[in-house]
Design a protein around this motif. Sequence first.
Motif, PDB file in Angstrom:
ATOM      1  N   LEU A   7       0.850  -1.319   0.062  1.00 42.78           N
ATOM      2  CA  LEU A   7       0.127  -0.141  -0.014  1.00 42.78           C
ATOM      3  C   LEU A   7       0.770   1.174   0.136  1.00 42.78           C
ATOM      4  CD1 LEU A   7      -3.038   0.984   0.164  1.00 42.78           C
ATOM      5  CD2 LEU A   7      -2.647   0.896   2.649  1.00 42.78           C
ATOM      6  N   SER A   8       0.470   2.173  -0.760  1.00 38.93           N
ATOM      7  CA  SER A   8       1.344   3.332  -0.800  1.00 38.93           C
ATOM      8  C   SER A   8       1.151   4.107   0.400  1.00 38.93           C
ATOM      9  CB  SER A   8       0.934   4.331  -2.093  1.00 38.93           C
ATOM     10  OG  SER A   8      -0.334   4.856  -1.571  1.00 38.93           O
ATOM     11  N   ASN A   9       2.372   5.201   0.693  1.00 32.82           N
ATOM     12  CA  ASN A   9       2.481   5.739   1.901  1.00 32.82           C
ATOM     13  C   ASN A   9       1.164   6.423   2.215  1.00 32.82           C
ATOM     14  OD1 ASN A   9       4.869   4.630   2.604  1.00 32.82           O
ATOM     15  ND2 ASN A   9       5.777   6.521   1.660  1.00 32.82           N
ATOM     16  N   ASP A  10       0.341   7.119   1.250  1.00 32.48           N
ATOM     17  CA  ASP A  10      -0.903   7.851   1.332  1.00 32.48           C
ATOM     18  C   ASP A  10      -2.030   7.038   1.432  1.00 32.48           C
ATOM     19  OD1 ASP A  10      -0.818   7.299  -1.208  1.00 32.48           O
ATOM     20  OD2 ASP A  10      -1.010   9.458  -2.038  1.00 32.48           O
ATOM     21  N   GLY A  11      -1.895   5.538   1.259  1.00 31.70           N
ATOM     22  CA  GLY A  11      -3.010   5.007   1.405  1.00 31.70           C
ATOM     23  C   GLY A  11      -3.816   4.873   0.012  1.00 31.70           C
ATOM     24  N   GLN A  12      -3.433   5.710  -1.244  1.00 31.07           N
ATOM     25  CA  GLN A  12      -4.198   5.618  -2.218  1.00 31.07           C
ATOM     26  C   GLN A  12      -4.159   4.345  -3.248  1.00 31.07           C
ATOM     27  OE1 GLN A  12      -6.634   8.221  -2.412  1.00 31.07           O
ATOM     28  NE2 GLN A  12      -6.020   8.126  -0.385  1.00 31.07           N
ATOM     29  N   VAL A  13      -3.128   3.983  -3.295  1.00 32.31           N
ATOM     30  CA  VAL A  13      -2.651   2.858  -4.192  1.00 32.31           C
ATOM     31  C   VAL A  13      -2.133   1.594  -3.779  1.00 32.31           C
ATOM     32  CG1 VAL A  13      -1.328   2.455  -6.461  1.00 32.31           C
ATOM     33  CG2 VAL A  13      -1.885   4.779  -5.808  1.00 32.31           C
ATOM     34  N   LEU A  14      -2.886   0.535  -4.004  1.00 34.43           N
ATOM     35  CA  LEU A  14      -2.515  -0.765  -3.487  1.00 34.43           C
ATOM     36  C   LEU A  14      -1.922  -1.414  -4.827  1.00 34.43           C
ATOM     37  CD1 LEU A  14      -2.527  -3.155  -1.477  1.00 34.43           C
ATOM     38  CD2 LEU A  14      -4.553  -3.764  -2.360  1.00 34.43           C
ATOM     39  N   THR A  15      -0.642  -2.046  -4.599  1.00 40.48           N
ATOM     40  CA  THR A  15       0.203  -2.775  -5.681  1.00 40.48           C
ATOM     41  C   THR A  15       0.052  -4.340  -5.484  1.00 40.48           C
ATOM     42  OG1 THR A  15       1.381  -0.748  -6.346  1.00 40.48           O
ATOM     43  CG2 THR A  15       2.268  -3.014  -7.055  1.00 40.48           C
ATOM     44  N   ILE A  16      -0.371  -4.851  -6.191  1.00 40.68           N
ATOM     45  CA  ILE A  16      -0.374  -6.456  -5.966  1.00 40.68           C
ATOM     46  C   ILE A  16       0.609  -6.987  -6.966  1.00 40.68           C
ATOM     47  CG2 ILE A  16      -1.546  -8.514  -5.899  1.00 40.68           C
ATOM     48  CD1 ILE A  16      -3.900  -6.723  -5.194  1.00 40.68           C
ATOM     49  N   ARG A  17       1.552  -7.722  -6.599  1.00 41.37           N
ATOM     50  CA  ARG A  17       2.735  -8.209  -7.535  1.00 41.37           C
ATOM     51  C   ARG A  17       2.587  -9.829  -7.477  1.00 41.37           C
ATOM     52  NH1 ARG A  17       8.632  -6.384  -8.195  1.00 41.37           N
ATOM     53  NH2 ARG A  17       9.050  -7.443 -10.029  1.00 41.37           N
ATOM     54  N   VAL A  18       2.359 -10.325  -8.672  1.00 42.98           N
ATOM     55  CA  VAL A  18       2.052 -11.962  -8.926  1.00 42.98           C
ATOM     56  C   VAL A  18       3.414 -12.244  -9.730  1.00 42.98           C
ATOM     57  CG1 VAL A  18       0.685 -13.599  -9.768  1.00 42.98           C
ATOM     58  CG2 VAL A  18      -0.329 -11.344  -9.002  1.00 42.98           C
ATOM     59  N   SER A  19       3.892 -13.240  -8.670  1.00 38.94           N
ATOM     60  CA  SER A  19       5.222 -13.993  -9.183  1.00 38.94           C
ATOM     61  C   SER A  19       4.750 -15.615  -9.390  1.00 38.94           C
ATOM     62  CB  SER A  19       6.252 -14.026  -8.397  1.00 38.94           C
ATOM     63  OG  SER A  19       6.596 -12.663  -8.051  1.00 38.94           O
ATOM     64  N   GLY A  20       5.553 -16.063 -10.853  1.00 37.15           N
ATOM     65  CA  GLY A  20       5.285 -17.207 -11.152  1.00 37.15           C
ATOM     66  C   GLY A  20       3.941 -17.748 -11.860  1.00 37.15           C
ATOM     67  N   ARG A  21       3.077 -18.724 -11.246  1.00 40.01           N
ATOM     68  CA  ARG A  21       1.992 -18.951 -12.016  1.00 40.01           C
ATOM     69  C   ARG A  21       0.837 -18.210 -11.207  1.00 40.01           C
ATOM     70  NH1 ARG A  21       1.928 -23.726 -15.072  1.00 40.01           N
ATOM     71  NH2 ARG A  21      -0.204 -24.124 -14.434  1.00 40.01           N
ATOM     72  N   PHE A  22       0.022 -17.518 -12.161  1.00 42.54           N
ATOM     73  CA  PHE A  22      -1.171 -16.893 -11.526  1.00 42.54           C
ATOM     74  C   PHE A  22      -2.437 -18.056 -11.992  1.00 42.54           C
ATOM     75  CE2 PHE A  22      -3.865 -12.706 -11.527  1.00 42.54           C
ATOM     76  CZ  PHE A  22      -4.332 -12.931 -10.197  1.00 42.54           C
ATOM     77  N   ASP A  23      -2.682 -18.912 -11.148  1.00 46.38           N
ATOM     78  CA  ASP A  23      -3.630 -19.877 -11.280  1.00 46.38           C
ATOM     79  C   ASP A  23      -4.495 -20.075  -9.961  1.00 46.38           C
ATOM     80  OD1 ASP A  23      -2.140 -21.454  -9.556  1.00 46.38           O
ATOM     81  OD2 ASP A  23      -1.476 -22.424 -11.581  1.00 46.38           O
TER      82      ASP A  23
END
Length: 101
Positions: A7-23
């Motif tokens: 979550l960004s410092n200001d709480g405005q953007v949530l970044t979700i990073r997916v590694s490998g298989r997305f299943d």
Amino acid sequence: MPIQANLSNDGQVLTIRVSGRFDFGAHQDFREAYERSGLTPQRYVVDLQDTDYIDSSALGMLLLLRDHAGGDSAMIQIIHCNPDVRKVFAISNFEQLFAIE
């Protein structure tokens, strides 16, 4: 860990990073990534830079995220797709629902 959320410092953007298989194996972790924050960010970013495979259950998970984020008014950006993942999105017409870069 295949799913990481920041979550960004200001709480405005949530970044979700997916590694490998997305299943289906990532279902629980992916859902927890956007539900556990307890906040409602203005924007979501799904980073697929390290994702080498995506299937129909992952498409369903992205649709669940979209519903959680507000449906048609949701601001979700999918970034860093490799050509194979991008092809799945194109075939599924996900460009109509998400900003894909």
